[in-house]
Motif scaffolding. Structure first.
Motif, PDB file in Angstrom:
ATOM      1  N   PRO A 141      30.017  39.038  57.823  1.00  0.00           N
ATOM      2  CA  PRO A 141      29.085  39.319  58.597  1.00  0.00           C
ATOM      3  C   PRO A 141      30.335  40.569  60.154  1.00  0.00           C
ATOM      4  N   GLU A 142      31.141  39.556  60.119  1.00  0.00           N
ATOM      5  CA  GLU A 142      31.948  39.917  61.055  1.00  0.00           C
ATOM      6  C   GLU A 142      33.478  40.897  60.804  1.00  0.00           C
ATOM      7  N   ILE A 143      33.408  41.342  60.261  1.00  0.00           N
ATOM      8  CA  ILE A 143      34.515  41.362  58.863  1.00  0.00           C
ATOM      9  C   ILE A 143      34.851  42.304  59.402  1.00  0.00           C
ATOM     10  N   GLY A 144      34.353  43.704  60.128  1.00  0.00           N
ATOM     11  CA  GLY A 144      34.269  44.760  61.187  1.00  0.00           C
ATOM     12  C   GLY A 144      34.933  44.639  62.284  1.00  0.00           C
ATOM     13  N   ARG A 145      34.743  43.573  62.638  1.00  0.00           N
ATOM     14  CA  ARG A 145      35.073  42.770  64.418  1.00  0.00           C
ATOM     15  C   ARG A 145      36.654  41.929  64.167  1.00  0.00           C
ATOM     16  N   ILE A 146      36.828  41.036  63.299  1.00  0.00           N
ATOM     17  CA  ILE A 146      37.942  40.979  62.520  1.00  0.00           C
ATOM     18  C   ILE A 146      38.648  41.501  61.902  1.00  0.00           C
ATOM     19  N   ARG A 147      38.751  42.244  61.086  1.00  0.00           N
ATOM     20  CA  ARG A 147      40.034  42.785  60.528  1.00  0.00           C
ATOM     21  C   ARG A 147      40.964  41.713  60.023  1.00  0.00           C
ATOM     22  N   PRO A 148      40.855  41.059  59.290  1.00  0.00           N
ATOM     23  CA  PRO A 148      42.224  40.223  58.315  1.00  0.00           C
ATOM     24  C   PRO A 148      42.741  40.461  57.674  1.00  0.00           C
ATOM     25  N   HIS A 149      43.814  40.258  59.140  1.00  0.00           N
ATOM     26  CA  HIS A 149      45.803  41.014  58.434  1.00  0.00           C
ATOM     27  C   HIS A 149      45.601  40.210  56.879  1.00  0.00           C
ATOM     28  N   VAL A 150      45.632  41.071  56.042  1.00  0.00           N
ATOM     29  CA  VAL A 150      46.188  40.759  53.805  1.00  0.00           C
ATOM     30  C   VAL A 150      47.798  40.611  54.562  1.00  0.00           C
ATOM     31  N   PHE A 151      47.954  39.372  53.971  1.00  0.00           N
ATOM     32  CA  PHE A 151      49.120  38.529  53.149  1.00  0.00           C
ATOM     33  C   PHE A 151      49.162  38.300  51.804  1.00  0.00           C
ATOM     34  N   ARG A 152      50.069  38.842  51.693  1.00  0.00           N
ATOM     35  CA  ARG A 152      50.025  39.679  49.623  1.00  0.00           C
ATOM     36  C   ARG A 152      51.089  38.819  49.064  1.00  0.00           C
ATOM     37  N   CYS A 153      50.489  37.668  47.710  1.00  0.00           N
ATOM     38  CA  CYS A 153      50.939  36.598  47.362  1.00  0.00           C
ATOM     39  C   CYS A 153      51.363  37.569  45.857  1.00  0.00           C
ATOM     40  N   SER A 154      52.506  36.652  44.654  1.00  0.00           N
ATOM     41  CA  SER A 154      52.705  37.240  43.881  1.00  0.00           C
ATOM     42  C   SER A 154      52.605  36.341  42.742  1.00  0.00           C
ATOM     43  N   GLY A 155      52.759  34.571  43.437  1.00  0.00           N
ATOM     44  CA  GLY A 155      53.031  33.665  42.940  1.00  0.00           C
ATOM     45  C   GLY A 155      51.623  32.757  41.815  1.00  0.00           C
ATOM     46  N   ARG A 156      52.448  31.868  41.129  1.00  0.00           N
ATOM     47  CA  ARG A 156      50.814  31.363  40.479  1.00  0.00           C
ATOM     48  C   ARG A 156      49.937  31.008  41.814  1.00  0.00           C
ATOM     49  N   PHE A 157      48.859  31.319  40.899  1.00  0.00           N
ATOM     50  CA  PHE A 157      47.613  30.840  41.406  1.00  0.00           C
ATOM     51  C   PHE A 157      46.392  30.003  40.585  1.00  0.00           C
ATOM     52  N   ILE A 158      46.189  29.026  41.036  1.00  0.00           N
ATOM     53  CA  ILE A 158      44.275  28.689  40.369  1.00  0.00           C
ATOM     54  C   ILE A 158      43.504  27.669  40.543  1.00  0.00           C
ATOM     55  N   ASP A 159      42.467  27.789  40.875  1.00  0.00           N
ATOM     56  CA  ASP A 159      41.126  27.231  41.429  1.00  0.00           C
ATOM     57  C   ASP A 159      40.560  26.254  40.006  1.00  0.00           C
ATOM     58  N   ILE A 160      40.731  24.446  40.481  1.00  0.00           N
ATOM     59  CA  ILE A 160      40.006  24.049  39.108  1.00  0.00           C
ATOM     60  C   ILE A 160      39.338  23.727  39.710  1.00  0.00           C
ATOM     61  N   GLY A 161      37.911  24.636  40.308  1.00  0.00           N
ATOM     62  CA  GLY A 161      36.817  24.206  40.530  1.00  0.00           C
ATOM     63  C   GLY A 161      35.998  25.093  39.307  1.00  0.00           C
ATOM     64  N   VAL A 162      36.592  25.099  37.667  1.00  0.00           N
ATOM     65  CA  VAL A 162      35.767  24.784  36.188  1.00  0.00           C
ATOM     66  C   VAL A 162      36.056  24.547  35.416  1.00  0.00           C
ATOM     67  N   PRO A 163      35.678  23.967  34.506  1.00  0.00           N
ATOM     68  CA  PRO A 163      36.802  23.183  33.745  1.00  0.00           C
ATOM     69  C   PRO A 163      37.726  23.803  32.652  1.00  0.00           C
ATOM     70  N   ASP A 164      37.789  25.181  32.650  1.00  0.00           N
ATOM     71  CA  ASP A 164      38.952  25.893  31.885  1.00  0.00           C
ATOM     72  C   ASP A 164      39.811  25.826  32.522  1.00  0.00           C
ATOM     73  N   ASP A 165      39.300  26.392  33.620  1.00  0.00           N
ATOM     74  CA  ASP A 165      40.714  26.596  34.796  1.00  0.00           C
ATOM     75  C   ASP A 165      41.382  25.097  35.327  1.00  0.00           C
ATOM     76  N   TYR A 166      40.230  23.687  35.070  1.00  0.00           N
ATOM     77  CA  TYR A 166      40.938  22.598  35.374  1.00  0.00           C
ATOM     78  C   TYR A 166      41.837  22.032  34.263  1.00  0.00           C
ATOM     79  N   ALA A 167      41.569  22.731  33.423  1.00  0.00           N
ATOM     80  CA  ALA A 167      42.630  22.233  31.408  1.00  0.00           C
ATOM     81  C   ALA A 167      43.661  23.268  31.844  1.00  0.00           C
TER      82      ALA A 167
END
Length: 230
Positions: free
Chosen positions: A194-220
């Motif tokens: 809701p407040e994205i226009g006021r907060i205007r989050p600054h982005v920091f781009r990443c190119s390294g490994r990323f994994i979220d273990i929230g589902v069985p396939d990614d946990y494996a």
């Protein structure tokens, strides 16, 4: 340097594979997954990490105690579910730093934390968000970017490559002052959206490994990603 590690997830989508422990404690190569996240903080020179915990918080505290490889550990325990935003607000009561890192204990994102903090200060941002590019945004929802800020969160359902929220933030004092003073709320859906226009989050781009273990396939997949080198 202080970090809040969100560790209150129930891990409902991993039931039957990992039961009766907080999701960040799911074993990966014989260690709790969140240990790999703490390793990152240690190697980046953080002094303190605060676990924002709830469900089965005793499992985290009994395993890690008050210190991990020289990283001082504190515990912020919610007595009832507060959502990601409420958990961050509660943990912020224990912070002393001007700029506070917040990240998920069930997600691993490879990035230079010091560079992210430096960019956050240089940009004079309320909030900085680590973002990463994935081959398919369908599970996560994509970001609409302009220059170095997030303009909007796009609904899940789109497919194809794109930039997504990596779940790692730097919270400045002005952003922390925006947090609702009580009640449960989602940091992403009830505040950032809701407040994205006021907060205007600054982005920091990443190119390294990323994994979220929230589902069985990614946990494996995590078991392979963190396999020791032979």
């Amino acid at each position: 340097m202080e970090a809040i590690v969100l560790a209150g997830g129930l891990g409902t989508r991993l039931r039957g594979i990992v039961d009766d422990i907080p999701k960040p404690m799911a074993p990966v190569q014989g260690r709790p997954f969140v240990a790999f996240v703490l390793d990152q903080l240690v190697e980046a020179g953080f002094e303190t990490a605060i676990f924002a915990a709830g469900y089965r918080h005793e499992a985290i505290q009994s395993y890690f105690g008050a210190d991990y490889r020289g990283l001082a550990l504190r515990y912020s325990v919610e007595r009832e579910p507060l959502g990601t935003g409420g958990a961050i607000r509660l943990a912020c009561a224990q912070t002393r730093a001007q700029q506070v890192l917040a990240l998920n204990g069930d997600t691993y994102l490879e990035l230079d934390f010091q560079a992210m903090l430096d960019a956050h200060v240089r940009f004079a941002a309320e909030l900085s968000m680590a973002i990463c590019r994935v081959p398919d945004v369908a599970r996560y929802g994509a970001l609409q970017l302009r220059d170095e800020t997030v303009q909007a969160f796009l609904e899940k359902g789109q497919s194809g490559p794109g930039w997504i929220n990596g779940g790692t933030y730097v919270l400045g004092p002005a952003l922390r002052a925006r947090l609702p003073s009580d009640g449960a709320f989602s940091f992403e859906h009830d505040l950032l959206g809701p407040e994205i226009g006021r907060i205007r989050p600054h982005v920091f781009r990443c190119s390294g490994r990323f994994i979220d273990i929230g589902v069985p396939d990614d946990y494996a997949r995590a078991q392979v990603l963190f396999r020791p080198l032979q």
